[in-house]
Design a protein around this motif. Structure first.
Motif, PDB file in Angstrom:
ATOM      1  N   GLY A 316      43.248  39.274 -26.674  1.00  0.00           N
ATOM      2  CA  GLY A 316      42.311  39.640 -25.616  1.00  0.00           C
ATOM      3  C   GLY A 316      41.389  38.485 -25.271  1.00  0.00           C
ATOM      4  O   GLY A 316      41.765  37.303 -25.398  1.00  0.00           O
ATOM      5  N   PRO A 317      40.147  38.771 -24.828  1.00  0.00           N
ATOM      6  CA  PRO A 317      39.213  37.702 -24.453  1.00  0.00           C
ATOM      7  C   PRO A 317      39.021  36.715 -25.600  1.00  0.00           C
ATOM      8  O   PRO A 317      38.807  37.107 -26.744  1.00  0.00           O
ATOM      9  CB  PRO A 317      37.914  38.455 -24.138  1.00  0.00           C
ATOM     10  CG  PRO A 317      38.355  39.842 -23.788  1.00  0.00           C
ATOM     11  CD  PRO A 317      39.561  40.109 -24.618  1.00  0.00           C
ATOM     12  N   ASP A 318      39.096  35.418 -25.256  1.00  0.00           N
ATOM     13  CA  ASP A 318      39.035  34.383 -26.279  1.00  0.00           C
ATOM     14  C   ASP A 318      37.623  34.233 -26.838  1.00  0.00           C
ATOM     15  O   ASP A 318      36.629  34.604 -26.192  1.00  0.00           O
ATOM     16  CB  ASP A 318      39.500  33.046 -25.702  1.00  0.00           C
ATOM     17  CG  ASP A 318      40.228  32.207 -26.730  1.00  0.00           C
ATOM     18  OD1 ASP A 318      40.186  32.578 -27.907  1.00  0.00           O
ATOM     19  OD2 ASP A 318      40.837  31.195 -26.354  1.00  0.00           O
ATOM     20  N   VAL A 319      37.534  33.688 -28.059  1.00  0.00           N
ATOM     21  CA  VAL A 319      36.258  33.496 -28.750  1.00  0.00           C
ATOM     22  C   VAL A 319      36.206  32.073 -29.292  1.00  0.00           C
ATOM     23  O   VAL A 319      37.167  31.632 -29.937  1.00  0.00           O
ATOM     24  CB  VAL A 319      36.102  34.502 -29.913  1.00  0.00           C
ATOM     25  CG1 VAL A 319      34.820  34.230 -30.704  1.00  0.00           C
ATOM     26  CG2 VAL A 319      36.103  35.929 -29.396  1.00  0.00           C
ATOM     27  N   PRO A 320      35.131  31.324 -29.048  1.00  0.00           N
ATOM     28  CA  PRO A 320      35.024  29.959 -29.600  1.00  0.00           C
ATOM     29  C   PRO A 320      34.803  29.988 -31.106  1.00  0.00           C
ATOM     30  O   PRO A 320      33.975  30.740 -31.618  1.00  0.00           O
ATOM     31  CB  PRO A 320      33.807  29.383 -28.879  1.00  0.00           C
ATOM     32  CG  PRO A 320      32.999  30.571 -28.470  1.00  0.00           C
ATOM     33  CD  PRO A 320      33.987  31.665 -28.177  1.00  0.00           C
TER      34      PRO A 320
END
Length: 444
Positions: A316-320
């Protein structure tokens, strides 16, 4: 050989024990309220023995209020120390003393309930508090022998006071015996759970000590190998520039191949040193979950020449996050284990679970033996008899534990494959706002 330190209870564990003990007092107090209410009503309305209902019911209302005030403390996880438990037991002693004062004082057979308070104090409280509770109950008993409201039997009552006292003593004995068995059984259960927890902590300490020794051995070996590998690399570079080597294509190809292998050895040594803490951070960089795991899976497949690896990205939405060679090595260990038993097919799936990531590796091998599943995460847990086998999942499990995650495994279907899941909290590898901006810029 240094001895491992004995496990020490953490503050959170002490708070949890305090909340458990307070919850048991609350439950016993509810039983006391119900029992006293039934006894008062039965005595007053069935046996027609006059009792001061208003003050006695007021005491019961006070106990109910005390429980209602105590319950939120347990539910919101407040810290419950010895002083709070001591205060709660003193209030229970005071309530029992008041009830006995209005119902015959020390002549009331239920005066033996003071012993229940003493037993509770000896189990739940510190030593000084237990003796203080013994003193409080002894003083209360002494006062009740002098000051109390006597019980007046009605004229029509057919049983004499002594017979009634004997019957009350029997009821009190049965009540105390039942409550003590209930309470002590639960306390023993809590103690067994605490012993099991301490045993798990000690086992973890032993395993981590084993890892430290392996790390020290690997780090020392890597340092020793660094110098000869550097010398060999220089010599191969010199050989490559010799006219006799350059003029012989086959010999030149061998020298080039040797240089590649030496560089690979140097990279392995560097990774060992980085994993053991030496020069940590020199090659770390800001990245994201999807970029890091896509790269790790691709690099592993190319390095191993594995063509039938199926990778699903459902994060899903990427995370740093920050890249970590230790995490990369853990993922490589998972894939190596799967490839060893399933050389023709591996399914890898990256997904998100709440505030964590989950990497699932599924193979088509024979699956785990029941003994292997029961000992998952322990060293040398392998179905193969060769010495030194079974360290892969052990190291992966320790990486997961260090990052606050978990590792679990199961057989998909008997004899048709196994599934291993690595769960990691994102907070353990997440970047701060400044680093996250750098990762986004690098991605663009």
């Amino acid at each position: 050989m240094n001895k491992l330190p004995l496990p020490v209870a953490e503050p959170g564990e002490t708070d949890s024990a305090g909340r458990e003990n307070l919850m048991q007092l609350i439950q016993l107090r509810w039983l006391a309220v119900a029992g006293q209410l039934a006894t008062i009503l039965l005595t007053h309305f069935v046996f027609h023995i006059t009792l001061p209902l208003a003050p006695m019911l007021t005491v019961l209302v006070g106990l109910v209020i005390l429980n209602l005030v105590s319950l939120p403390l347990v539910r919101r996880g407040a810290s419950i120390r010895n002083g709070a438990l001591f205060g709660a037991l003193l209030l229970d002693v005071a309530a029992l003393s008041a009830q006995l004062y209005f119902s015959g004082g020390a002549t009331n057979p239920f005066v033996s309930l003071f012993l229940l308070q003493v037993v509770l104090g000896s189990v739940l409280l510190d030593r000084w508090s237990s003796w203080a509770l013994v003193l409080a109950t002894s003083v209360a008993f002494a006062i009740l022998t002098l000051f109390y409201r006597p019980i007046t039997l009605p004229v029509s009552f057919h049983t004499d006071l002594f017979s009634l006292h004997i019957q009350g003593m029997w009821v009190c004995f049965a009540l105390v015996a039942v409550l003590l068995v209930m309470f002590v059984t639960r306390i023993n259960s809590n103690l067994r759970a605490q012993d099991a927890h301490l045993a798990a902590i000690r086992r973890q300490a032993i395993e981590e000590d084993h890892i430290v020794r392996i790390g020290m051995l690997a780090s020392g070996a890597a340092h020793e190998l660094g110098t000869p590998l550097a010398s060999i690399s220089v010599l191969l570079g010199d050989w490559r520039n010799i006219d006799a080597v350059r003029s012989d294509p086959e010999l030149l190809r061998d020298v080039v191949d040797m240089q590649v292998e030496v560089q690979r050895c140097k990279a392995i040594v560097t990774n060992i040193l980085l994993s053991s803490g030496d020069a940590r951070g020199e090659q770390s960089a800001a990245t994201t979950v999807r970029i890091l795991f896509d790269r790790m899976v691709t690099d592993w497949a190319e390095a191993r020449g594995f063509s039938d690896l199926h990778y699903e990205d459902a994060f899903g939405p990427d995370v740093p996050i920050a890249s970590d060679l230790v995490l990369q090595q853990a993922v490589f260990n998972l894939l190596d284990n799967a490839a060893e038993v399933s050389p023709d097919h591996i399914l890898v799936r990256l997904s998100r679970e709440a505030e964590g990531l989950c990497l699932t590796v599924r193979d088509r091998g024979p699956g785990f033996l029941p003994a292997q599943l029961a000992a998952l995460g322990k060293p040398y847990n392998s179905s193969k008899a060769e010495p030194g086998r079974g360290m892969g999942l052990f190291l992966v499990g320790n990486v997961a534990r260090k990052l606050g995650g978990s590792l679990d495994a199961r057989n998909v279907r008997r004899g048709t494959g196994a599934q291993v899941r690595l769960r990691l909290p994102l907070d353990a590898i997440r970047l701060g706002n400044e680093d996250a901006g750098q990762a986004a810029a690098a991605d663009r």
